[in-house]
Every structure is written in C-alpha cells, then in structure tokens.
Design a protein around this motif. Structure first.
Motif, PDB file in Angstrom:
ATOM      1  N   LEU A   1     -12.140 107.626   6.194  1.00 26.41           N
ATOM      2  CA  LEU A   1     -13.064 108.849   6.895  1.00 26.41           C
ATOM      3  C   LEU A   1     -14.213 107.314   6.892  1.00 26.41           C
ATOM      4  O   LEU A   1     -15.185 107.322   8.517  1.00 26.41           O
ATOM      5  CB  LEU A   1     -13.782 109.117   5.990  1.00 26.41           C
ATOM      6  CG  LEU A   1     -13.033 111.009   5.360  1.00 26.41           C
ATOM      7  CD1 LEU A   1     -14.077 111.007   4.529  1.00 26.41           C
ATOM      8  CD2 LEU A   1     -13.220 111.995   6.258  1.00 26.41           C
ATOM      9  N   LEU A   2     -14.409 105.855   6.829  1.00 33.73           N
ATOM     10  CA  LEU A   2     -15.352 104.602   7.154  1.00 33.73           C
ATOM     11  C   LEU A   2     -15.064 104.440   8.080  1.00 33.73           C
ATOM     12  O   LEU A   2     -15.728 103.899   8.631  1.00 33.73           O
ATOM     13  CB  LEU A   2     -14.651 104.040   5.904  1.00 33.73           C
ATOM     14  CG  LEU A   2     -15.765 102.825   5.541  1.00 33.73           C
ATOM     15  CD1 LEU A   2     -17.202 103.650   6.037  1.00 33.73           C
ATOM     16  CD2 LEU A   2     -15.552 102.141   4.266  1.00 33.73           C
ATOM     17  N   ARG A   3     -13.509 104.405   8.729  1.00 41.97           N
ATOM     18  CA  ARG A   3     -12.963 103.913   9.870  1.00 41.97           C
ATOM     19  C   ARG A   3     -13.809 104.175  10.853  1.00 41.97           C
ATOM     20  O   ARG A   3     -14.418 103.370  12.015  1.00 41.97           O
ATOM     21  CB  ARG A   3     -11.304 103.788  10.347  1.00 41.97           C
ATOM     22  CG  ARG A   3     -11.197 102.718  11.690  1.00 41.97           C
ATOM     23  CD  ARG A   3     -10.027 103.398  12.171  1.00 41.97           C
ATOM     24  NE  ARG A   3      -9.077 101.885  11.219  1.00 41.97           N
ATOM     25  CZ  ARG A   3      -8.184 102.187  10.082  1.00 41.97           C
ATOM     26  NH1 ARG A   3      -7.864 103.625   9.493  1.00 41.97           N
ATOM     27  NH2 ARG A   3      -7.908 101.295   9.093  1.00 41.97           N
ATOM     28  N   PRO A   4     -13.821 105.690  11.245  1.00 45.25           N
ATOM     29  CA  PRO A   4     -14.372 106.370  12.854  1.00 45.25           C
ATOM     30  C   PRO A   4     -16.240 105.373  12.920  1.00 45.25           C
ATOM     31  O   PRO A   4     -16.737 105.485  13.557  1.00 45.25           O
ATOM     32  CB  PRO A   4     -13.854 107.760  12.679  1.00 45.25           C
ATOM     33  CG  PRO A   4     -13.621 108.134  11.036  1.00 45.25           C
ATOM     34  CD  PRO A   4     -13.323 106.715  10.856  1.00 45.25           C
ATOM     35  N   LEU A   5     -16.337 106.306  11.397  1.00 45.36           N
ATOM     36  CA  LEU A   5     -18.032 105.856  11.252  1.00 45.36           C
ATOM     37  C   LEU A   5     -18.323 104.098  11.716  1.00 45.36           C
ATOM     38  O   LEU A   5     -19.259 104.321  12.565  1.00 45.36           O
ATOM     39  CB  LEU A   5     -18.459 106.017   9.816  1.00 45.36           C
ATOM     40  CG  LEU A   5     -19.968 106.636   8.856  1.00 45.36           C
ATOM     41  CD1 LEU A   5     -20.114 106.785   7.654  1.00 45.36           C
ATOM     42  CD2 LEU A   5     -20.751 105.179   9.047  1.00 45.36           C
ATOM     43  N   LEU A   6     -17.684 103.759  10.861  1.00 51.89           N
ATOM     44  CA  LEU A   6     -17.752 102.191  11.283  1.00 51.89           C
ATOM     45  C   LEU A   6     -17.877 101.548  12.852  1.00 51.89           C
ATOM     46  O   LEU A   6     -18.495 100.807  13.415  1.00 51.89           O
ATOM     47  CB  LEU A   6     -17.341 100.968  10.068  1.00 51.89           C
ATOM     48  CG  LEU A   6     -17.333 100.706   9.034  1.00 51.89           C
ATOM     49  CD1 LEU A   6     -16.415 100.351   8.060  1.00 51.89           C
ATOM     50  CD2 LEU A   6     -19.280 100.334   8.697  1.00 51.89           C
ATOM     51  N   GLN A   7     -16.860 102.416  13.197  1.00 54.17           N
ATOM     52  CA  GLN A   7     -16.471 102.063  14.866  1.00 54.17           C
ATOM     53  C   GLN A   7     -17.661 102.977  15.005  1.00 54.17           C
ATOM     54  O   GLN A   7     -18.014 101.481  16.270  1.00 54.17           O
ATOM     55  CB  GLN A   7     -15.153 102.308  14.722  1.00 54.17           C
ATOM     56  CG  GLN A   7     -13.832 101.783  13.976  1.00 54.17           C
ATOM     57  CD  GLN A   7     -12.840 102.700  15.276  1.00 54.17           C
ATOM     58  OE1 GLN A   7     -12.992 104.020  14.802  1.00 54.17           O
ATOM     59  NE2 GLN A   7     -11.781 101.569  15.016  1.00 54.17           N
TER      60      GLN A   7
END
Length: 355
Positions: free
Chosen positions: A195-201
């Motif tokens: 979940l964190l990957r797309p948010l940070l991207q």
C-alpha cells in the motif's frame, strides 16, 4: 523560572487549552518584527560547527521541532527564533477537519510523557499554504508533514495525499508522508509495503516536479516489527526517497500507568526510537538521511542519536516540560561538547557508533 510557571500555572490548565494559549503567544511573537529578530539573534544556533546539510538543504543546527506542535504553520518564525534549527509543521490534511472529540491530550508528568488522540485537527492544506506563503522576518527551515483526511477511504488515500502535496510541496524545504499516527483509523495500514509503494510514488511525482525538487521523507511508527522496518527502508531506497523519520508515537503502554487510548510520546519512547534508528542505519548506511525523534529530552539524547547515525534530531514532548529555551540549551550544549572533543564539524560524529 519556567518550571515554577509550569507547576503553578500551566499544569493546572487543560493541556489543549494550555497549548492554544502558547500558540497564541507565539503567533504574537511571529508578527512582532523587532522582538522576533532580537530573540532570533540571541537564541538561534550560530556556531558554524553545528551546521548540517541534508538532502540539499542547509540547517543551522541538527535539532528541530517535530510535527504535532504547529499544526497550521502559524508559529514557524517564533519557533525558529527560539532556537529550533527547523520546524516541521502539521500534520496537515488536504481538507480541513476538526479532529477527534475532546478531551484528546493528556500529560503524564511523572513519566515525562504525553498521550494524544488529536486526529489530525487542522485547517487544511489551502490554509497552511497561505500561511507558508507569507514573507518571513527571520530565517526558517520548514518541513511539511502531510496525512490522510479522516473521511477519505483507504482506497482513495493516494489521491488525498497527492492533493495535499500539490498545495504544499512547492512551499516546503522538505515534505514528509505521515502514515504512522495511531489516531486516524486505518492509517497505519498504509505502512504495509504493497500500500505504501503507490502512495509514495504518487507523492514523489509531485515533489519531484516542484521548481526546486522538494525532498521527500516518510515517517514510520515505533510499533512496526523489525522486518517491517527493514521493508520500509528497502522501499525508500528503491523509490529514491531522501530519508526516513523514526519514529512517531506508540500505542504501547509499557512503563506508564495510564491506559488512555492514543499515541504515547516522551521519555517512555526513548529506547524503542533509538533501537529503530540503529536498525535503519544498519540497513541503509548513509544512503538515506535519518531523522530521529521520540523520547529526546536533552543534549545527551541528541548526541547519542547523532552518534547512532541520525543527521537530524527532533523533539516535541519535552518542550512542554522544559520550556521555550529548550532548543537553545541543546544547541549550546552541543557546541560545548564538540569543542571538548576537538570536533570542528558535526558531520564528523554522525554515525560514529553505528555498526
């Protein structure tokens, strides 16, 4: 003097009311040019040995104010004048929200701690952007900490963070994605890498597109399992983030008598915060800027965090117990310690005890 005022007056006032009184006084200082400049000249760090450069930003010292105190970016100049090398405002959400019901802030005086369940109460990104756009009468390094609007479902979190970032990233010296407060339902779920990957991207795309490219950091919880700390560190490296802030408040009640729900900060968090810092340093070395926060009370704590690999250190809870000269005393103590050890540049000690 301050301890007498705290004991006889402030400690008898509801903690949130006392906070509002303090913020009001600081806002007054911020709009009083002559006094503000005089205070800054007296209290701000000026020792060249304390200067730090992190992610392309120059800091006059390593010790700054953590997010949570100045939620709407109204006290930046005052807190810089009082000696903080940087001020991290927020947490700010894309949309204004009132936060959780009161009472929501509790002092644990004997434990030198605080419990809060504020719930990201703030006036929203547009209001904070207006505050940050105003000319400043004293130099200030400003980090902007952004979070999820409570009413926004988890499935729309990326869009919500991106909306806040678009408003605030161009006005920030650095931007922080907060996915680690325990007071917004479901927020900590976003620390899971998938979940964190797309948010940070999504947020990084915004930060990278600002005229000066705004450095991006992520703030994590002390309650993450060690393997999850490693996973977030690896993700930060993979995505090319600039740093990690460790740590936010904890839901643990180890070492304190209160069972009041919310995030615990202050002295009880000291050991775990340092432990997470050391784990991150072992994982990433000097490839990321590490900012250590949690249980920091005095110059010894700041010195220990620097030796363990933090480039910057932050505090908040102890400000309530130590008073307005706290940051000035810490920077003055660091200057003396550097001279005593024959160190001319703070960078020489960063990570010295890291393994």
């Amino acid at each position: 003097m301050y301890r007498f005022v705290f004991t006889q007056l402030l400690s008898r006032i509801d903690p949130e009311d006392a906070h509002h009184l303090t913020v009001g006084a600081l806002r007054l200082l911020s709009v009083t040019p002559v006094v503000k400049r005089l205070v800054h000249r007296r209290l701000a760090p000026r020792d060249p040995a304390l200067r730090v450069q992190a992610f392309g930003v120059h800091f006059p010292g390593p010790f700054g104010l953590a997010a949570g105190f100045d939620k709407d970016a109204g006290c930046v100049e005052a807190m810089s004048a009082l000696g903080f090398s940087h001020v991290e405002v927020g947490t700010i959400t894309a949309h204004a929200q009132p936060g959780n019901a009161r009472p929501r802030l509790f002092r644990l005086v004997k434990d030198r701690a605080i419990i809060n369940r504020m719930g990201f109460n703030n006036a929203g990104a547009s209001a904070a952007a207006r505050a940050l756009s105003r000319p400043r009468g004293v130099p200030a390094v400003v980090g902007v900490n952004i979070g999820k609007t409570k009413v926004v479902p988890e499935a729309e979190a990326v869009h919500d963070y991106v909306a806040g970032a678009k408003e605030l990233a161009p006005l920030a010296d650095y931007l922080v994605v907060n996915v680690s407060s325990p007071n917004t339902p479901g927020l900590r779920n976003l620390q899971a890498v998938e979940l964190l990957r797309p948010l940070l991207q999504g947020v990084k795309e915004v930060a990278d597109s600002t005229p000066r490219r705004t450095p991006l950091l992520v703030k994590i919880a002390p309650d993450l399992a060690d393997d999850d700390v490693d996973a977030v560190a690896d993700l930060a490296l993979e995505l090319g983030l600039d740093g990690i802030i460790a740590t936010n408040t904890t839901i643990s009640r180890e070492g304190v008598s209160s069972t009041e729900p919310g995030g615990l900060s202050g002295r009880p968090l000291k050991a775990r915060s340092l432990e997470v810092l050391r784990r991150l340093r072992a994982r990433v070395g000097d490839r990321l800027v590490l900012v250590s926060v949690g249980g920091v009370e005095n110059v010894d704590d700041v010195w220990e965090r620097l030796l363990a690999g933090a480039t910057l250190v932050q505090g908040y809870s102890a400000l309530i117990y130590e008073g307005p000269l706290w940051a000035h005393r810490i920077h003055r103590g660091l200057s003396r310690r550097l001279r005593r050890h024959g160190v001319r540049d703070l960078r020489e000690i960063i990570g010295r005890t890291a393994t």
